[in-house]
Write a protein that holds these residues in place. Structure first.
Motif, PDB file in Angstrom:
ATOM      1  N   VAL A  13       0.843  -1.181   0.230  1.00  0.00           N
ATOM      2  CA  VAL A  13      -0.563  -0.049   0.023  1.00  0.00           C
ATOM      3  C   VAL A  13       0.636   1.603   0.003  1.00  0.00           C
ATOM      4  O   VAL A  13       0.744   2.243  -0.720  1.00  0.00           O
ATOM      5  CB  VAL A  13      -1.079   0.280   1.164  1.00  0.00           C
ATOM      6  N   ASP A  14       1.802   1.392   0.893  1.00  0.00           N
ATOM      7  CA  ASP A  14       2.479   2.500   0.974  1.00  0.00           C
ATOM      8  C   ASP A  14       4.052   2.997  -0.593  1.00  0.00           C
ATOM      9  O   ASP A  14       3.954   4.019  -0.938  1.00  0.00           O
ATOM     10  CB  ASP A  14       3.791   1.980   1.723  1.00  0.00           C
ATOM     11  N   VAL A  15       3.789   1.667  -0.871  1.00  0.00           N
ATOM     12  CA  VAL A  15       4.380   1.807  -2.692  1.00  0.00           C
ATOM     13  C   VAL A  15       3.287   1.679  -3.800  1.00  0.00           C
ATOM     14  O   VAL A  15       3.855   3.050  -4.633  1.00  0.00           O
ATOM     15  CB  VAL A  15       4.825   0.598  -3.162  1.00  0.00           C
ATOM     16  N   HIS A  16       2.563   1.743  -3.131  1.00  0.00           N
ATOM     17  CA  HIS A  16       1.174   2.525  -4.291  1.00  0.00           C
ATOM     18  C   HIS A  16       1.130   3.892  -4.340  1.00  0.00           C
ATOM     19  O   HIS A  16       0.981   4.448  -5.361  1.00  0.00           O
ATOM     20  CB  HIS A  16      -0.106   1.246  -4.439  1.00  0.00           C
ATOM     21  N   VAL A  17       0.841   3.821  -2.492  1.00  0.00           N
ATOM     22  CA  VAL A  17       1.117   5.146  -2.953  1.00  0.00           C
ATOM     23  C   VAL A  17       2.040   6.147  -3.186  1.00  0.00           C
ATOM     24  O   VAL A  17       1.551   7.403  -3.569  1.00  0.00           O
ATOM     25  CB  VAL A  17       0.027   5.583  -0.702  1.00  0.00           C
ATOM     26  N   GLY A  18       2.553   6.211  -2.157  1.00  0.00           N
ATOM     27  CA  GLY A  18       4.528   7.043  -3.202  1.00  0.00           C
ATOM     28  C   GLY A  18       3.696   6.394  -4.908  1.00  0.00           C
ATOM     29  O   GLY A  18       4.806   7.305  -5.307  1.00  0.00           O
ATOM     30  N   GLY A  19       4.333   5.481  -5.402  1.00  0.00           N
ATOM     31  CA  GLY A  19       4.118   5.311  -7.104  1.00  0.00           C
ATOM     32  C   GLY A  19       2.674   6.614  -7.203  1.00  0.00           C
ATOM     33  O   GLY A  19       3.065   7.449  -8.137  1.00  0.00           O
ATOM     34  N   ARG A  20       1.444   6.805  -6.612  1.00  0.00           N
ATOM     35  CA  ARG A  20       1.052   7.839  -6.928  1.00  0.00           C
ATOM     36  C   ARG A  20       1.321   9.201  -6.728  1.00  0.00           C
ATOM     37  O   ARG A  20       1.151  10.094  -7.640  1.00  0.00           O
ATOM     38  CB  ARG A  20      -0.501   7.695  -6.171  1.00  0.00           C
ATOM     39  N   ARG A  24       1.309  11.790 -10.020  1.00  0.00           N
ATOM     40  CA  ARG A  24       1.124  12.954 -10.008  1.00  0.00           C
ATOM     41  C   ARG A  24       2.495  14.173 -10.288  1.00  0.00           C
ATOM     42  O   ARG A  24       2.229  15.303 -11.095  1.00  0.00           O
ATOM     43  CB  ARG A  24       0.202  13.708  -9.178  1.00  0.00           C
ATOM     44  N   ARG A  25       2.921  14.172  -9.576  1.00  0.00           N
ATOM     45  CA  ARG A  25       3.992  15.285  -9.265  1.00  0.00           C
ATOM     46  C   ARG A  25       4.464  15.126 -10.842  1.00  0.00           C
ATOM     47  O   ARG A  25       5.183  16.118 -11.468  1.00  0.00           O
ATOM     48  CB  ARG A  25       5.537  14.697  -8.394  1.00  0.00           C
ATOM     49  N   MET A  26       5.046  13.609 -11.257  1.00  0.00           N
ATOM     50  CA  MET A  26       5.386  14.108 -12.540  1.00  0.00           C
ATOM     51  C   MET A  26       4.694  14.489 -13.478  1.00  0.00           C
ATOM     52  O   MET A  26       5.330  15.330 -14.837  1.00  0.00           O
ATOM     53  CB  MET A  26       6.042  12.643 -13.433  1.00  0.00           C
ATOM     54  N   LEU A  27       4.173  14.525 -14.220  1.00  0.00           N
ATOM     55  CA  LEU A  27       2.358  15.359 -14.683  1.00  0.00           C
ATOM     56  C   LEU A  27       2.596  16.632 -14.522  1.00  0.00           C
ATOM     57  O   LEU A  27       2.113  16.943 -15.413  1.00  0.00           O
ATOM     58  CB  LEU A  27       1.295  14.395 -14.092  1.00  0.00           C
ATOM     59  N   LEU A  28       2.669  16.903 -13.102  1.00  0.00           N
ATOM     60  CA  LEU A  28       2.995  18.303 -12.816  1.00  0.00           C
ATOM     61  C   LEU A  28       3.546  19.204 -13.592  1.00  0.00           C
ATOM     62  O   LEU A  28       4.822  20.673 -13.623  1.00  0.00           O
ATOM     63  CB  LEU A  28       2.659  18.684 -11.772  1.00  0.00           C
ATOM     64  N   GLY A  29       5.605  17.979 -13.639  1.00  0.00           N
ATOM     65  CA  GLY A  29       6.893  18.504 -13.846  1.00  0.00           C
ATOM     66  C   GLY A  29       7.539  19.740 -13.227  1.00  0.00           C
ATOM     67  O   GLY A  29       8.034  19.921 -12.975  1.00  0.00           O
ATOM     68  N   MET A  30       7.127  18.138 -11.366  1.00  0.00           N
ATOM     69  CA  MET A  30       7.267  19.207 -11.100  1.00  0.00           C
ATOM     70  C   MET A  30       8.889  18.379 -10.067  1.00  0.00           C
ATOM     71  O   MET A  30       8.639  16.725 -10.080  1.00  0.00           O
ATOM     72  CB  MET A  30       6.644  19.018  -9.641  1.00  0.00           C
ATOM     73  N   GLN A  73      -8.177  11.252  -2.444  1.00  0.00           N
ATOM     74  CA  GLN A  73      -8.190   9.677  -2.755  1.00  0.00           C
ATOM     75  C   GLN A  73      -7.850   9.452  -3.797  1.00  0.00           C
ATOM     76  O   GLN A  73      -7.337   8.260  -4.270  1.00  0.00           O
ATOM     77  CB  GLN A  73     -10.464   9.515  -2.893  1.00  0.00           C
ATOM     78  N   PHE A  74      -7.351  10.432  -4.283  1.00  0.00           N
ATOM     79  CA  PHE A  74      -6.242   9.950  -5.562  1.00  0.00           C
ATOM     80  C   PHE A  74      -4.728   9.027  -5.501  1.00  0.00           C
ATOM     81  O   PHE A  74      -4.619   8.326  -6.333  1.00  0.00           O
ATOM     82  CB  PHE A  74      -5.453  11.446  -5.786  1.00  0.00           C
ATOM     83  N   PHE A  75      -4.743   8.951  -4.234  1.00  0.00           N
ATOM     84  CA  PHE A  75      -3.163   8.723  -3.813  1.00  0.00           C
ATOM     85  C   PHE A  75      -3.618   6.957  -3.660  1.00  0.00           C
ATOM     86  O   PHE A  75      -2.844   6.085  -3.839  1.00  0.00           O
ATOM     87  CB  PHE A  75      -2.301   9.063  -2.523  1.00  0.00           C
ATOM     88  N   TYR A  76      -4.876   6.468  -3.374  1.00  0.00           N
ATOM     89  CA  TYR A  76      -5.755   4.902  -2.948  1.00  0.00           C
ATOM     90  C   TYR A  76      -6.725   4.756  -4.145  1.00  0.00           C
ATOM     91  O   TYR A  76      -6.624   3.331  -4.128  1.00  0.00           O
ATOM     92  CB  TYR A  76      -6.296   5.520  -2.072  1.00  0.00           C
ATOM     93  N   GLU A  77      -6.408   5.935  -5.762  1.00  0.00           N
ATOM     94  CA  GLU A  77      -6.732   5.160  -6.728  1.00  0.00           C
ATOM     95  C   GLU A  77      -6.451   3.608  -7.293  1.00  0.00           C
ATOM     96  O   GLU A  77      -4.814   3.580  -7.052  1.00  0.00           O
ATOM     97  CB  GLU A  77      -7.633   5.908  -7.695  1.00  0.00           C
TER      98      GLU A  77
END
Length: 143
Positions: A13-20, A24-30, A73-77
């Motif tokens: 679960v921690d791996v999944h949340v971290g991956g999300r 998101r960070r990469m989608l934002l270019g951050m 909730q995004f982090f658990y999708e």
């Protein structure tokens, strides 16, 4: 399945949340450094969160949702919990959607997705999809 205390393996679960978080960070270019600055963390700490090595607490997850502009909730999708359908972890096949989500979370997937989204001509987009399918050994739609 309950992880034993002191286990060196990251919790799924921690791996999944971290991956999300990473997605998101990469989608934002951050960068990890910039995200860390917003949260008062080092980029190394952000790395550990993204890999699931360090668990993200509730208040930190809330802060991440604010900085990254998504609901918590995004982090658990797309999180698939083993045992919910009776399947044992490691024996059930992953759905095709999880492969796609994993690819889109990669650097290549993000770059490909961003470039593809900038193509405005629908015929060119369709030609690219057909080309990729041909490389993958699939027949184009309509054949």
């Amino acid at each position: 399945m309950v992880e034993e205390r002191g286990s060196r393996r990251a919790n799924p679960v921690d791996v999944h949340v971290g991956g999300r978080v990473r997605l998101r960070r990469m989608l934002l270019g951050m960068s990890q450094e910039k995200l860390g600055e917003h949260l008062g963390l080092t980029f190394q700490q952000v790395q550990k969160y993204e890999k699931g090595i360090n668990r993200i607490g509730a208040s930190r997850l809330f802060d991440l949702s604010q900085v990254l502009g998504v609901p918590v909730q995004f982090f658990y999708e797309e999180l698939v919990m083993s045992g919910m359908d009776g399947a044992a972890a490691g024996f059930a096949e992953r759905p095709a959607e999880s492969y796609a989500a994993e690819f889109l979370g990669s650097r290549d997937g993000l770059e490909l997705n961003k470039a593809f989204a900038r193509i405005t001509d629908p015929r060119v987009r369709r030609s690219i999809v057909d080309l990729v399918r041909a490389f993958a050994g699939e027949q184009a739609q309509g054949e």
